[in-house]
Design a protein around this motif. Sequence first.
Motif, PDB file in Angstrom:
ATOM      1  N   PRO A 122       0.821  -1.223   0.000  1.00  0.00           N
ATOM      2  CA  PRO A 122       0.000   0.000   0.000  1.00  0.00           C
ATOM      3  C   PRO A 122       0.853   1.270   0.000  1.00  0.00           C
ATOM      4  O   PRO A 122       2.020   1.266   0.390  1.00  0.00           O
ATOM      5  N   PHE A 123       0.219   2.343  -0.439  1.00  0.00           N
ATOM      6  CA  PHE A 123       0.877   3.643  -0.410  1.00  0.00           C
ATOM      7  C   PHE A 123       1.123   4.073   1.036  1.00  0.00           C
ATOM      8  O   PHE A 123       0.346   3.766   1.940  1.00  0.00           O
TER       9      PHE A 123
ATOM     10  N   ARG B  91      -9.682  19.532   0.526  1.00  0.00           N
ATOM     11  CA  ARG B  91     -10.228  18.620  -0.491  1.00  0.00           C
ATOM     12  C   ARG B  91      -9.104  18.000  -1.320  1.00  0.00           C
ATOM     13  O   ARG B  91      -9.152  16.805  -1.649  1.00  0.00           O
ATOM     14  N   PHE B  92      -8.112  18.788  -1.686  1.00  0.00           N
ATOM     15  CA  PHE B  92      -7.004  18.245  -2.466  1.00  0.00           C
ATOM     16  C   PHE B  92      -6.342  17.092  -1.716  1.00  0.00           C
ATOM     17  O   PHE B  92      -6.046  16.042  -2.297  1.00  0.00           O
ATOM     18  N   ALA B  93      -6.109  17.269  -0.417  1.00  0.00           N
ATOM     19  CA  ALA B  93      -5.440  16.234   0.364  1.00  0.00           C
ATOM     20  C   ALA B  93      -6.313  14.989   0.491  1.00  0.00           C
ATOM     21  O   ALA B  93      -5.817  13.855   0.374  1.00  0.00           O
ATOM     22  N   PHE B  94      -7.611  15.172   0.734  1.00  0.00           N
ATOM     23  CA  PHE B  94      -8.505  14.011   0.834  1.00  0.00           C
ATOM     24  C   PHE B  94      -8.550  13.255  -0.490  1.00  0.00           C
ATOM     25  O   PHE B  94      -8.536  12.016  -0.510  1.00  0.00           O
ATOM     26  N   GLU B  95      -8.619  13.964  -1.600  1.00  0.00           N
ATOM     27  CA  GLU B  95      -8.679  13.285  -2.892  1.00  0.00           C
ATOM     28  C   GLU B  95      -7.367  12.579  -3.202  1.00  0.00           C
ATOM     29  O   GLU B  95      -7.367  11.479  -3.781  1.00  0.00           O
ATOM     30  N   ALA B  96      -6.235  13.187  -2.811  1.00  0.00           N
ATOM     31  CA  ALA B  96      -4.947  12.529  -3.029  1.00  0.00           C
ATOM     32  C   ALA B  96      -4.873  11.222  -2.243  1.00  0.00           C
ATOM     33  O   ALA B  96      -4.364  10.209  -2.742  1.00  0.00           O
ATOM     34  N   ALA B  97      -5.381  11.235  -1.020  1.00  0.00           N
ATOM     35  CA  ALA B  97      -5.399  10.009  -0.227  1.00  0.00           C
ATOM     36  C   ALA B  97      -6.384   8.996  -0.803  1.00  0.00           C
ATOM     37  O   ALA B  97      -6.102   7.784  -0.846  1.00  0.00           O
ATOM     38  N   ALA B  98      -7.535   9.475  -1.275  1.00  0.00           N
ATOM     39  CA  ALA B  98      -8.564   8.580  -1.796  1.00  0.00           C
ATOM     40  C   ALA B  98      -8.076   7.833  -3.033  1.00  0.00           C
ATOM     41  O   ALA B  98      -8.281   6.614  -3.154  1.00  0.00           O
ATOM     42  N   VAL B  99      -7.440   8.521  -3.976  1.00  0.00           N
ATOM     43  CA  VAL B  99      -7.002   7.849  -5.204  1.00  0.00           C
ATOM     44  C   VAL B  99      -5.866   6.878  -4.920  1.00  0.00           C
ATOM     45  O   VAL B  99      -5.650   5.928  -5.699  1.00  0.00           O
TER      46      VAL B  99
ATOM     47  N   GLY C  18      -5.769   5.160  -2.055  1.00  0.00           N
ATOM     48  CA  GLY C  18      -6.277   4.151  -1.142  1.00  0.00           C
ATOM     49  C   GLY C  18      -5.485   4.090   0.145  1.00  0.00           C
ATOM     50  O   GLY C  18      -5.275   3.011   0.708  1.00  0.00           O
ATOM     51  N   THR C  19      -5.055   5.251   0.630  1.00  0.00           N
ATOM     52  CA  THR C  19      -4.210   5.286   1.818  1.00  0.00           C
ATOM     53  C   THR C  19      -4.775   6.242   2.852  1.00  0.00           C
ATOM     54  O   THR C  19      -5.781   6.929   2.616  1.00  0.00           O
TER      55      THR C  19
ATOM     56  N   LEU D  85     -17.173  12.646   6.710  1.00  0.00           N
ATOM     57  CA  LEU D  85     -18.443  12.183   6.161  1.00  0.00           C
ATOM     58  C   LEU D  85     -18.420  12.175   4.639  1.00  0.00           C
ATOM     59  O   LEU D  85     -18.996  11.282   3.998  1.00  0.00           O
ATOM     60  N   GLU D  86     -17.766  13.156   4.033  1.00  0.00           N
ATOM     61  CA  GLU D  86     -17.717  13.232   2.573  1.00  0.00           C
ATOM     62  C   GLU D  86     -16.789  12.182   1.982  1.00  0.00           C
ATOM     63  O   GLU D  86     -17.013  11.708   0.854  1.00  0.00           O
ATOM     64  N   TYR D  87     -15.744  11.815   2.717  1.00  0.00           N
ATOM     65  CA  TYR D  87     -14.780  10.820   2.231  1.00  0.00           C
ATOM     66  C   TYR D  87     -14.708   9.660   3.230  1.00  0.00           C
ATOM     67  O   TYR D  87     -13.694   9.464   3.909  1.00  0.00           O
ATOM     68  N   PRO D  88     -15.775   8.863   3.334  1.00  0.00           N
ATOM     69  CA  PRO D  88     -15.800   7.798   4.355  1.00  0.00           C
ATOM     70  C   PRO D  88     -14.755   6.714   4.127  1.00  0.00           C
ATOM     71  O   PRO D  88     -14.397   5.998   5.068  1.00  0.00           O
ATOM     72  N   SER D  89     -14.247   6.572   2.905  1.00  0.00           N
ATOM     73  CA  SER D  89     -13.273   5.522   2.629  1.00  0.00           C
ATOM     74  C   SER D  89     -11.861   5.897   3.062  1.00  0.00           C
ATOM     75  O   SER D  89     -10.969   5.034   3.093  1.00  0.00           O
ATOM     76  N   VAL D  90     -11.646   7.167   3.378  1.00  0.00           N
ATOM     77  CA  VAL D  90     -10.299   7.629   3.736  1.00  0.00           C
ATOM     78  C   VAL D  90     -10.110   7.531   5.249  1.00  0.00           C
ATOM     79  O   VAL D  90     -10.859   8.136   6.018  1.00  0.00           O
ATOM     80  N   GLU D  91      -9.119   6.786   5.652  1.00  0.00           N
ATOM     81  CA  GLU D  91      -8.754   6.740   7.068  1.00  0.00           C
ATOM     82  C   GLU D  91      -8.055   8.046   7.443  1.00  0.00           C
ATOM     83  O   GLU D  91      -7.086   8.449   6.793  1.00  0.00           O
TER      84      GLU D  91
END
Length: 310
Positions: A167-168, A186-194, A196-197, A244-250
């Motif tokens: 994993p990343f 938002r940029f940081a959450f999306e970077a983590a989301a893509v 998967g970390t 809440l907007e990015y529930p998949s991101v730890e």
Amino acid sequence: MFRTVTVGIDGSRESLAAAEWAAREARLRALPLRLLNVWEMVPEPMGRAPALGEEAEAGAETVAEPGVGQVLREAADGIRLRHPGVDVGVEQLTGRASEELVKAAPEAELMVLGSRGLSGLAGFLLGSVGLHVVAHAERPVVLVRAGERAEDEHAPGPAGAPVTATPFRPVVLGVDLAHPDHTLIRFAFEAAAVRGTALRILHDWSPPPRSGLRERPGLAADLDADLGRADAAGLSDALRPWRLEYPSVEVVEESRRGKAADHLLEASLDASLVVVGRHVRRSPLGAHIGPVAHAVLHHAGVPVAVVPHD
């Protein structure tokens, strides 16, 4: 919607490392990759020698030859070979590199540039072009050091060696609770989301001057503990909508006493990407990148994203 990951290419080792990182990022984001090379016009004596029989005119300038230059062709061919799923486009520009890259930034999801690595505590050399683009671009700019490899972004393998199958590593974000900005977060959450970390979010706090408590260390410690708890609660409150907007991101929240730059540099040792903000300054004093971003850009050993925001 911004449509490309754009990278500046000049044939240097650091720019080629930036291009490889940009290609991986384009694949993660399902975006096309745009390679830019800027041909800077220089006086004839500093440029290419005239062909035999040519008379060099005094003060003449060299200009970019038509078509795509060799630097772009070789970089694009290599990326297409190593990243077959990425749509690669090339563009040759003429002018001052710092100005042309800033002009190109609004058309990109993010701009990627190379940063030459120096040894030890000396950090990394941005150069005038990189500093100018970071300070003036209207979109996020990512600086990638020379020698950056895909496996460096991943956790070590079972044998401790760098691999890309693991994993990343986390994305690290430094936030300012006094002025939390949605663009940066938002940029940081999306970077983590893509990737998967996890997203590791740091906020620093400092106690107010308390010269009258020098002889009462117990009371000072209690006050620090109270301040720490209050800051941690404020950080959690600010991040609740994003969870809440990015529930998949730890999300890993860290409220720490001390200097933000020191904490971010420490966290960068186990990060795939560090994200910092830059306040957009609309004043006669001009643009700047701020002391925290400046320190992280010069000393972090991983890619650093600088996100402009109001």
